[in-house]
Design a protein around this motif. Structure first.
Motif, PDB file in Angstrom:
ATOM      1  N   LEU A  63       0.827  -1.204   0.000  1.00  0.00           N
ATOM      2  CA  LEU A  63       0.000   0.000   0.000  1.00  0.00           C
ATOM      3  C   LEU A  63       0.859   1.250   0.000  1.00  0.00           C
ATOM      4  N   ARG A  64       1.954   1.261   0.744  1.00  0.00           N
ATOM      5  CA  ARG A  64       2.765   2.465   0.882  1.00  0.00           C
ATOM      6  C   ARG A  64       3.330   2.945  -0.450  1.00  0.00           C
ATOM      7  N   SER A  65       3.414   2.059  -1.440  1.00  0.00           N
ATOM      8  CA  SER A  65       3.964   2.439  -2.745  1.00  0.00           C
ATOM      9  C   SER A  65       2.896   2.713  -3.789  1.00  0.00           C
ATOM     10  N   CYS A  66       1.624   2.583  -3.424  1.00  0.00           N
ATOM     11  CA  CYS A  66       0.556   2.921  -4.372  1.00  0.00           C
ATOM     12  C   CYS A  66       0.555   4.423  -4.620  1.00  0.00           C
ATOM     13  N   SER A  67       0.286   4.808  -5.853  1.00  0.00           N
ATOM     14  CA  SER A  67       0.369   6.208  -6.258  1.00  0.00           C
ATOM     15  C   SER A  67      -1.001   6.769  -6.628  1.00  0.00           C
ATOM     16  N   ILE A  68      -1.047   8.077  -6.812  1.00  0.00           N
ATOM     17  CA  ILE A  68      -2.263   8.703  -7.318  1.00  0.00           C
ATOM     18  C   ILE A  68      -2.624   8.117  -8.676  1.00  0.00           C
ATOM     19  N   ALA A  69      -1.632   7.840  -9.507  1.00  0.00           N
ATOM     20  CA  ALA A  69      -1.901   7.237 -10.818  1.00  0.00           C
ATOM     21  C   ALA A  69      -2.581   5.882 -10.657  1.00  0.00           C
ATOM     22  N   ALA A 114     -14.619  19.047   0.010  1.00  0.00           N
ATOM     23  CA  ALA A 114     -13.465  19.233   0.908  1.00  0.00           C
ATOM     24  C   ALA A 114     -12.221  18.596   0.300  1.00  0.00           C
ATOM     25  N   SER A 115     -11.990  18.883  -0.952  1.00  0.00           N
ATOM     26  CA  SER A 115     -10.926  18.236  -1.718  1.00  0.00           C
ATOM     27  C   SER A 115      -9.545  18.771  -1.381  1.00  0.00           C
ATOM     28  N   THR A 116      -8.539  17.913  -1.509  1.00  0.00           N
ATOM     29  CA  THR A 116      -7.169  18.388  -1.518  1.00  0.00           C
ATOM     30  C   THR A 116      -7.057  19.474  -2.582  1.00  0.00           C
ATOM     31  N   PRO A 117      -6.498  20.619  -2.248  1.00  0.00           N
ATOM     32  CA  PRO A 117      -6.414  21.715  -3.226  1.00  0.00           C
ATOM     33  C   PRO A 117      -5.551  21.336  -4.426  1.00  0.00           C
ATOM     34  N   CYS A 118      -5.818  21.969  -5.556  1.00  0.00           N
ATOM     35  CA  CYS A 118      -4.977  21.718  -6.717  1.00  0.00           C
ATOM     36  C   CYS A 118      -3.561  22.226  -6.493  1.00  0.00           C
ATOM     37  N   GLN A 119      -3.372  23.078  -5.472  1.00  0.00           N
ATOM     38  CA  GLN A 119      -2.027  23.556  -5.129  1.00  0.00           C
ATOM     39  C   GLN A 119      -1.269  22.559  -4.260  1.00  0.00           C
ATOM     40  N   GLY A 120      -1.940  21.503  -3.804  1.00  0.00           N
ATOM     41  CA  GLY A 120      -1.265  20.453  -3.060  1.00  0.00           C
ATOM     42  C   GLY A 120      -1.407  20.555  -1.551  1.00  0.00           C
ATOM     43  N   LEU A 121      -0.659  19.715  -0.856  1.00  0.00           N
ATOM     44  CA  LEU A 121      -0.805  19.518   0.586  1.00  0.00           C
ATOM     45  C   LEU A 121       0.093  20.400   1.448  1.00  0.00           C
ATOM     46  N   PHE A 122       0.909  21.231   0.858  1.00  0.00           N
ATOM     47  CA  PHE A 122       1.943  21.926   1.625  1.00  0.00           C
ATOM     48  C   PHE A 122       1.362  22.660   2.833  1.00  0.00           C
ATOM     49  N   ARG A 123       0.334  23.473   2.648  1.00  0.00           N
ATOM     50  CA  ARG A 123      -0.223  24.250   3.752  1.00  0.00           C
ATOM     51  C   ARG A 123      -0.846  23.340   4.806  1.00  0.00           C
ATOM     52  N   MET A 139       5.212  10.755  11.047  1.00  0.00           N
ATOM     53  CA  MET A 139       4.448  10.396   9.858  1.00  0.00           C
ATOM     54  C   MET A 139       5.290  10.591   8.598  1.00  0.00           C
ATOM     55  N   ILE A 140       6.034  11.693   8.540  1.00  0.00           N
ATOM     56  CA  ILE A 140       6.853  11.992   7.369  1.00  0.00           C
ATOM     57  C   ILE A 140       8.041  11.038   7.277  1.00  0.00           C
ATOM     58  N   VAL A 141       8.683  10.754   8.418  1.00  0.00           N
ATOM     59  CA  VAL A 141       9.892   9.931   8.431  1.00  0.00           C
ATOM     60  C   VAL A 141       9.585   8.463   8.135  1.00  0.00           C
ATOM     61  N   THR A 142       8.513   7.937   8.752  1.00  0.00           N
ATOM     62  CA  THR A 142       8.217   6.502   8.619  1.00  0.00           C
ATOM     63  C   THR A 142       7.304   6.180   7.449  1.00  0.00           C
ATOM     64  N   GLY A 143       6.575   7.173   6.953  1.00  0.00           N
ATOM     65  CA  GLY A 143       5.599   6.907   5.907  1.00  0.00           C
ATOM     66  C   GLY A 143       4.313   6.319   6.434  1.00  0.00           C
ATOM     67  N   GLU A 179      -2.707   4.656   5.150  1.00  0.00           N
ATOM     68  CA  GLU A 179      -2.725   5.245   3.810  1.00  0.00           C
ATOM     69  C   GLU A 179      -1.347   5.138   3.172  1.00  0.00           C
ATOM     70  N   SER A 180      -1.316   5.220   1.857  1.00  0.00           N
ATOM     71  CA  SER A 180      -0.070   5.147   1.098  1.00  0.00           C
ATOM     72  C   SER A 180       0.792   6.387   1.316  1.00  0.00           C
ATOM     73  N   ALA A 181       2.067   6.164   1.642  1.00  0.00           N
ATOM     74  CA  ALA A 181       2.996   7.292   1.762  1.00  0.00           C
ATOM     75  C   ALA A 181       3.209   7.949   0.405  1.00  0.00           C
ATOM     76  N   ARG A 182       3.274   7.151  -0.658  1.00  0.00           N
ATOM     77  CA  ARG A 182       3.509   7.702  -1.994  1.00  0.00           C
ATOM     78  C   ARG A 182       2.387   8.655  -2.397  1.00  0.00           C
ATOM     79  N   VAL A 183       1.166   8.328  -2.037  1.00  0.00           N
ATOM     80  CA  VAL A 183       0.042   9.206  -2.366  1.00  0.00           C
ATOM     81  C   VAL A 183       0.201  10.556  -1.677  1.00  0.00           C
ATOM     82  N   GLY A 184       0.712  10.549  -0.453  1.00  0.00           N
ATOM     83  CA  GLY A 184       0.972  11.810   0.221  1.00  0.00           C
ATOM     84  C   GLY A 184       2.011  12.640  -0.513  1.00  0.00           C
ATOM     85  N   TYR A 185       3.086  11.998  -0.968  1.00  0.00           N
ATOM     86  CA  TYR A 185       4.126  12.716  -1.701  1.00  0.00           C
ATOM     87  C   TYR A 185       3.589  13.247  -3.036  1.00  0.00           C
ATOM     88  N   ASP A 186       2.753  12.457  -3.692  1.00  0.00           N
ATOM     89  CA  ASP A 186       2.155  12.917  -4.958  1.00  0.00           C
ATOM     90  C   ASP A 186       1.334  14.188  -4.742  1.00  0.00           C
TER      91      ASP A 186
END
Length: 261
Positions: A63-69, A114-123, A139-143, A179-186
């Motif tokens: 799961l951690r490697s699943c992507s938005i794609a 309540a969608s993730t903004p098109c500008q992304g998750l940074f804020r 959460m960031i370090v371990t995924g 949840e997938s860590a990769r999805v968070g990075y995407d």
């Protein structure tokens, strides 16, 4: 086979199916609590998919490697199995998936809840870091991120308003999953939406008390899709589960009606 929960059937007044896409840490169950029955009772065929690795949907890789794609492929698979192109409705990260899906697929309409903004998750990440620096750093370090949300108190802080009854908080928090860590990075940087590629009519809804995405971010997303956002008062992030969910469902129903859907 992906888990798909389905209610109702198309009617003379609503001939287009609705496909609901859940957000991070959730699954199709979050739409089945209220929305699927509401729309089925109003003459729609309503379906909710559990993305791979969520609910009862399997995944062929960790799961951690699943992507938005990958998640877009899941939506494409379910949409392609239907006799006509569905309206796609996404919540939170599911709204991000819907945005990416619509870059390359036609749909009669799209709805962002309540969608993730098109500008992304940074804020959002910055806000999390300020409230819970150690949990967020872990959460960031371990995924791994479920520990940040899966108690009633943490789930309320992230997803619900103060008025949501405590028994519901206990039940919903117990249903959240990793949840997938990769999805968070995407969503943070790697695969942000490209609104200029989307010509689908869009309804953009947000919550005034959303701890994840501010009304300002929701309005910015709406402008990117050449529309106006609508913000619901006294409501938290999980707009489809909050006590005021009926107002959200009714607004979607009315808006679809104005578009002949």
């Amino acid at each position: 086979m992906l888990e798909v929960i389905e209610k109702g059937s198309c009617s003379a007044s609503h001939q287009v199916p609705l496909l609901f896409v859940h957000g991070a840490w959730h699954a199709a169950w979050c739409w089945d609590e209220h929305f699927l029955d509401f729309f089925a009772d109003n003459g729609y065929r309503a379906l909710a998919v559990s993305l791979r690795g969520h609910g009862n949907s399997p995944t062929s890789k960790p799961l951690r490697s699943c992507s938005i794609a990958d998640y877009v492929d899941d939506v494409t698979q379910v949409a392609g199995s239907l006799p006509s192109r569905p309206v796609v409705i996404g919540h939170s990260a599911g709204g991000f998936v819907v945005q990416k899906y619509l870059e390359s697929h036609d749909a009669p309409a799209g709805v962002l809840v309540a969608s993730t903004p098109c500008q992304g998750l940074f804020r959002c990440v910055i806000r999390l870091m300020r409230r819970h620096p150690w949990l967020t750093t872990g959460m960031i370090v371990t995924g791994r991120s479920l520990h940040r949300f899966n108690t009633p108190g943490l789930a309320r802080e992230a997803f619900f308003c103060a008025k949501t009854p405590e028994p519901l908080m206990v039940r919903y928090a117990a249903r959240l999953q990793e949840e997938s860590a990769r999805v968070g990075y995407d969503q943070l940087l790697l695969n942000l939406p490209k609104p200029k590629r989307v010509s689908t009519p869009m309804l953009v809804l947000g919550a005034a008390d959303d701890a994840c995405f501010s009304p300002k971010e929701v309005h910015a997303t709406a402008r990117a899709y050449r529309t106006e956002a609508e913000i619901f008062p006294e409501m938290g992030h999980d707009m489809m589960l909050e006590p005021g969910w009926t107002a959200v469902a009714e607004r979607i129903d009315t808006w679809l009606g104005t578009h002949g859907l």
